[in-house]
Scaffold this motif. Structure first.
Motif, PDB file in Angstrom:
ATOM      1  N   SER A   1     -47.793 -16.626 -48.994  1.00  8.16           N
ATOM      2  CA  SER A   1     -46.466 -16.485 -48.393  1.00  8.16           C
ATOM      3  C   SER A   1     -45.367 -16.954 -49.333  1.00  8.16           C
ATOM      4  O   SER A   1     -45.544 -17.891 -50.111  1.00  8.16           O
ATOM      5  N   SER A   2     -44.206 -16.298 -49.231  1.00  4.68           N
ATOM      6  CA  SER A   2     -43.037 -16.743 -49.976  1.00  4.68           C
ATOM      7  C   SER A   2     -42.473 -17.994 -49.321  1.00  4.68           C
ATOM      8  O   SER A   2     -42.807 -18.325 -48.166  1.00  4.68           O
TER       9      SER A   2
ATOM     10  N   ALA B   1     -39.504 -18.353 -48.234  1.00  6.70           N
ATOM     11  CA  ALA B   1     -38.760 -17.904 -47.055  1.00  6.70           C
ATOM     12  C   ALA B   1     -39.689 -17.711 -45.864  1.00  6.70           C
ATOM     13  O   ALA B   1     -39.351 -18.092 -44.726  1.00  6.70           O
ATOM     14  N   GLU B   2     -40.860 -17.153 -46.095  1.00  5.92           N
ATOM     15  CA  GLU B   2     -41.831 -16.938 -45.012  1.00  5.92           C
ATOM     16  C   GLU B   2     -42.394 -18.264 -44.515  1.00  5.92           C
ATOM     17  O   GLU B   2     -42.631 -18.444 -43.309  1.00  5.92           O
ATOM     18  N   LEU B   3     -42.603 -19.218 -45.426  1.00  2.51           N
ATOM     19  CA  LEU B   3     -43.099 -20.542 -45.026  1.00  2.51           C
ATOM     20  C   LEU B   3     -42.063 -21.270 -44.177  1.00  2.51           C
ATOM     21  O   LEU B   3     -42.413 -21.958 -43.215  1.00  2.51           O
TER      22      LEU B   3
ATOM     23  N   ASP C   1     -39.806 -19.762 -42.283  1.00  2.00           N
ATOM     24  CA  ASP C   1     -39.805 -19.079 -40.980  1.00  2.00           C
ATOM     25  C   ASP C   1     -40.950 -19.582 -40.109  1.00  2.00           C
ATOM     26  O   ASP C   1     -40.769 -19.824 -38.900  1.00  2.00           O
ATOM     27  N   ALA C   2     -42.130 -19.739 -40.707  1.00  2.00           N
ATOM     28  CA  ALA C   2     -43.294 -20.197 -39.954  1.00  2.00           C
ATOM     29  C   ALA C   2     -43.086 -21.625 -39.447  1.00  2.00           C
ATOM     30  O   ALA C   2     -43.442 -21.952 -38.304  1.00  2.00           O
TER      31      ALA C   2
ATOM     32  N   GLU D   1     -37.960 -16.377 -52.643  1.00  2.00           N
ATOM     33  CA  GLU D   1     -38.984 -15.340 -52.742  1.00  2.00           C
ATOM     34  C   GLU D   1     -40.223 -15.810 -53.496  1.00  2.00           C
ATOM     35  O   GLU D   1     -41.226 -15.091 -53.570  1.00  2.00           O
TER      36      GLU D   1
END
Length: 354
Positions: A195-196, A198-200, A202-203, A237
């Motif tokens: 995961s990027s 940003a995704e981490l 969000d999680a 990213e």
């Protein structure tokens, strides 16, 4: 003394479905006063809300007014506590350990203090809450200029302190006693190899949104986080290797995405005594959250602790809903102390009149 190393539990305590009612009430009432109001009602009080943060609890024909978690503090005490420079002075006079530093009214003064104390520095506004205007880890000349401008919005000077090593804790003192203590860790993510950043984020925000205290303190990707990532040669990213931990911010404020760990039972009594003395240094202050830094590597116990700030609106929900560890019902302690003090004050006044 790294109490985070002794943490037990999952990364984020699961909030049971029974707390759905709290989330509904939080749409119109702030979490801290809501928790205290529920304790008051459980004690037989009639509660009337005046605003999102204010309510009156009537019990035994006595009206008790709350603004957030505060009720008994004098106006003078609250004013002093809101001034970081005055708080620092009172703490020093009381013999409470604080970081080396002082007030600077010009950039040249900040530069002179940096030369004398060394780097990194923490530069703060003389007033403010929730970490607004604070710059941590300031070292380079450009950072120094930006930090001074950021903190000196009212042109009345800034508070400059040597950044002390260690781990930050928030200790809640009510009526001269410690009722809860939280470990504070700055916003961060841990890579999974896929995961990027940003995704981490969000999680992590999805999990924070399930926690009544942290749900209003989500991690927001703004300039400060982007700049901090750039210093680490990263961006939102970037994909982190599995297990790699990256800090998004320097400051550990809960409002800035910080994590919470209950350490009430593990905090040494000597450290609790320092936080009680810190609150007592401001006469008329009955409740406060004390931010204290503990250096686990200090070879001198007397130099291991350093009080950073005193907060009169400490966000008590963090003690009820820590990310890791045992919840503490500090709202009950606040309500019971406030009711007892108000009853005693009224009895004293009636005694004078009679």
């Amino acid at each position: 003394m790294n109490l985070w190393m002794n943490a037990r539990g999952t990364l984020m305590n699961r909030v049971p479905e029974s707390h759905d009612e709290i989330f509904k009430l939080m749409k119109t009432q702030a979490l801290g006063p809501l928790l205290i109001a529920r304790e008051a009602e459980g004690d037989g009080a009639e509660v009337k809300w005046l605003s999102r943060y204010m309510f009156v609890a009537r019990v035994d024909e006595v009206d008790i007014l709350f603004h957030d978690s505060r009720s008994l503090d004098t106006t003078v005490a609250a004013t002093f506590a809101g001034r970081k420079d005055l708080t620092r002075l009172l703490l020093q006079q009381a013999g409470v350990p604080v970081a080396p530093g002082g007030v600077a009214k010009s950039l040249s003064k900040v530069e002179a203090m940096q030369k004398a104390m060394g780097s990194p520095l923490v530069i703060k506004p003389k007033t403010g809450t929730k970490g607004y205007g604070i710059s941590v880890g300031v070292q380079e000349p450009g950072e120094l200029r930006r930090a001074f401008r950021r903190a000196n919005k009212s042109d009345n000077g800034v508070l400059v302190e040597r950044q002390m090593p260690g781990i930050e804790y928030r200790v809640l003192v009510v009526g001269g006693a410690v009722v809860g203590a939280l470990g504070k860790e700055a916003a961060h993510v841990v890579g999974d190899g896929r995961s990027s950043i940003a995704e981490l984020i969000d999680a992590k925000n999805i999990e924070r949104a399930k926690n009544p205290h942290l749900s209003t303190r989500l991690i927001k990707v703004r300039k400060h986080i982007r700049t901090n990532l750039e210093r680490q040669q990263l961006n939102v990213e970037s994909v982190l290797a599995e297990g790699r931990k990256v800090y998004l911010r320097h400051e550990a404020n809960f409002s800035a995405g910080g994590e919470t760990l209950d350490v009430t039972d593990d905090l040494p009594e000597s450290i609790k005594a320092i936080t009680v003395a810190a609150v007592a240094a401001i006469p008329g202050l009955e409740l406060a959250g004390v931010d204290i830094m503990l250096d686990p590597d200090a070879d001198d116990a007397a130099k291991a602790a350093c009080v950073l700030e005193i907060n009169t609106n400490p966000g008590i929900g963090g003690h009820h809903f820590p990310a890791v560890g045992q919840p503490r019902n500090v709202a009950r302690a606040i309500w019971r102390h406030t009711r007892a003090m108000m009853t005693a004050r009224l009895a004293w006044r009636e005694g004078l009149m009679n």
